[in-house]
Enzyme design. Structure first.
Site, short mmCIF file in Angstrom:
data_model
loop_
_atom_site.label_atom_id
_atom_site.label_comp_id
_atom_site.label_asym_id
_atom_site.label_seq_id
_atom_site.Cartn_x
_atom_site.Cartn_y
_atom_site.Cartn_z
N SER A 1 0.86 -1.18 0.00
CA SER A 1 0.00 0.00 0.00
C SER A 1 0.90 1.22 0.00
CB SER A 1 -0.90 0.01 1.25
OG SER A 1 -1.87 -1.01 1.14
N LYS B 1 -7.47 1.83 -2.41
CA LYS B 1 -7.01 1.43 -1.09
C LYS B 1 -7.02 2.62 -0.13
CE LYS B 1 -5.18 -0.94 2.28
NZ LYS B 1 -3.95 -1.69 2.43
N LYS C 1 0.55 5.46 8.43
CA LYS C 1 1.19 5.55 7.11
C LYS C 1 0.13 5.73 6.02
CE LYS C 1 1.68 2.17 4.52
NZ LYS C 1 1.86 0.93 3.77
#
Lengths: 295, 295
Positions: free
Chosen positions: A93, A168, A236
């Site tokens: 990701s 995502k 993150k």
């Protein structure tokens, strides 16, 4: 079909096990040696070059954008050893903006590129039931689909290169806000001296229901901090989402606040705990634990 | 069993229909005359006093705390005409703090009191499948349960008086944040030029799933503003939640931001639209509609 698999962490390791178990020839590499040694059906290698040489498909599953860039384009990088027509499938990701640049460089070297980040956490990786969000060409996806089917259940082509990473990030925005929603509902319920399990059950029966409430709500109540998905990784991902939002001038007021709450969790040592630990931000904000201790 | 039912609005009217259809003797009152005239099996009355006189159970379903106070304790109020041992069941969504005071006054007059706010919207009211969150004594709930079973599916005693209203506020906190979550996910998806229906489907398969995403997400995409639950009523409920949070010194950072987004929707004429219309706040924030019109 020969697979080079790079990145054998909490997610990558169960994923590569499933790829090997499906009968593909796998060369597996991680910067930390030994991680793939005991896994049947795959060949552990000690350099990226060995993982990539002769591979039809190169899968990367790495913590962040910088790691992917280094593995693809650094010294002993993928681009130096890959077959000219190999497909790079980045399942990490990472930034959708960086993803488009990476894809361009791989294409310029003759290769093909898919971004294919996943949702479903470690349990989904272990059971081979990840949800996979793909960006790229349908022909390329069809070529790698048999391999992805050993890793995931739902495989969706969202759009062109970068669209998988974009989806995502949208997923993480919703996930993080839904977690905060449960935390705030519980914080108010605690303050009103309501029984949390009763409130959780009532809310789960109606319009307040969410996957997060169903799955993390009970862990918040029981104080189970175990990590399916770590606070640090959510931080993150929220950082990437807010970076993408900034580059497109899209204000995300709720996500921005939730990001700050996650940073509070980081500041208080919750980085390695599961996302449900966000509820303790509210305990600290309301100081109820200390108030109770002082009673 | 004789029921006095007060408040025949968007929720109260389908609720009282179900009570009457279940065979209870119902006297129905609304400040707006004529609303109950065509409903079989109930007796429309023109004063609160007539609705309440001789009733075993008095149900109120009113827009806000002030309305409930006026109906219970104002001139021609419930307290002036009710049987000494009647049960007042307030199914409105109002302040849990005011609720405790109302219950005290009803008890002082010899009556019993339950707060029993509902979740499930107009469609739940019509189908008799509301979720009912009850505060009060179990014996009182058992007495009124047959009536509530004609209105709702899940009937949960959350705690003492006020606990039903408290749980409802927790519900609304989660609901509003979950709606904002969907809006922010879609806002980012739009900015990244992703197909919203594809993103919605992908998110619904995993950890980002929520009742709100499943039910309001498609309406956001199709531009259907129809009101199952109005923006203005959510603003009322969020105001009550933030008031309760303030009185308990509980910071609710995400809910506070979401409340501001709802106020933006109010300011732009969305008060009577359904909650899914919150997504247009993001269109205005990002100015994409105007940008597209100018192209």
């Amino acid at each position: 079909m020969r697979i080079g698999f790079i990145g054998l962490g909490a997610m990558g390791l169960p994923m590569v096990k499933n790829v090997a178990a499906a009968g593909f020839e796998v060369m597996a590499y991680d910067a930390v040696p030994g991680r793939a040694d005991s896994i049947p059906g795959l060949t552990p290698v000690t350099t990226v070059g060995e993982a990539v040489a002769g591979a039809d498909i190169i899968i990367t599953m790495l913590p962040n954008t910088g790691n992917v860039e280094a593995v693809l384009f650094g010294s002993d990088g993928v681009i130096g050893s890959m077959s000219p027509d190999a497909v790079v499938v980045d399942m990490s990701s990472i930034s959708p903006i960086a993803t488009r640049k990476f894809a361009e460089r791989i294409r310029a070297a003759g290769g093909r590129y898919l971004d294919a980040p996943v949702s479903g956490g470690v349990s989904g990786a272990e059971s081979g039931k990840l949800s996979i969000m793909v960006g790229g060409e349908i022909e390329t996806l069809d070529f790698v689909r048999p391999v992805l089917q050993s890793i995931g259940k739902a495989i969706t082509l969202v759009g062109g290169v970068g669209a998988g990473q974009g989806a995502k990030l949208c997923n993480q925005v919703v996930v993080a806000c839904n977690i905060a929603a449960v935390c705030e509902g519980f914080a108010l319920a605690s303050a009103l001296d309501l029984d949390l399990e009763t409130v959780r059950t009532v809310l789960a029966q109606g319009a307040a229901q969410s996957w997060m409430g169903d799955n993390l709500g009970p862990k918040m109540i029981s104080g189970d901090d175990s990590a399916g998905f770590r606070i640090a990784l959510q931080v993150k991902d929220l950082g990437l989402a807010l970076e993408a939002a900034k580059s497109e001038s899209v204000p995300l007021p709720a996500t921005s606040v939730v990001n700050s709450l996650y940073l509070e969790a980081m500041a208080h040592g919750e980085a390695a705990n599961g996302n449900q630990s966000l509820h303790r931000v509210y305990e600290r904000l309301t100081n109820r634990t200390i108030a109770q201790e002082e009673q």
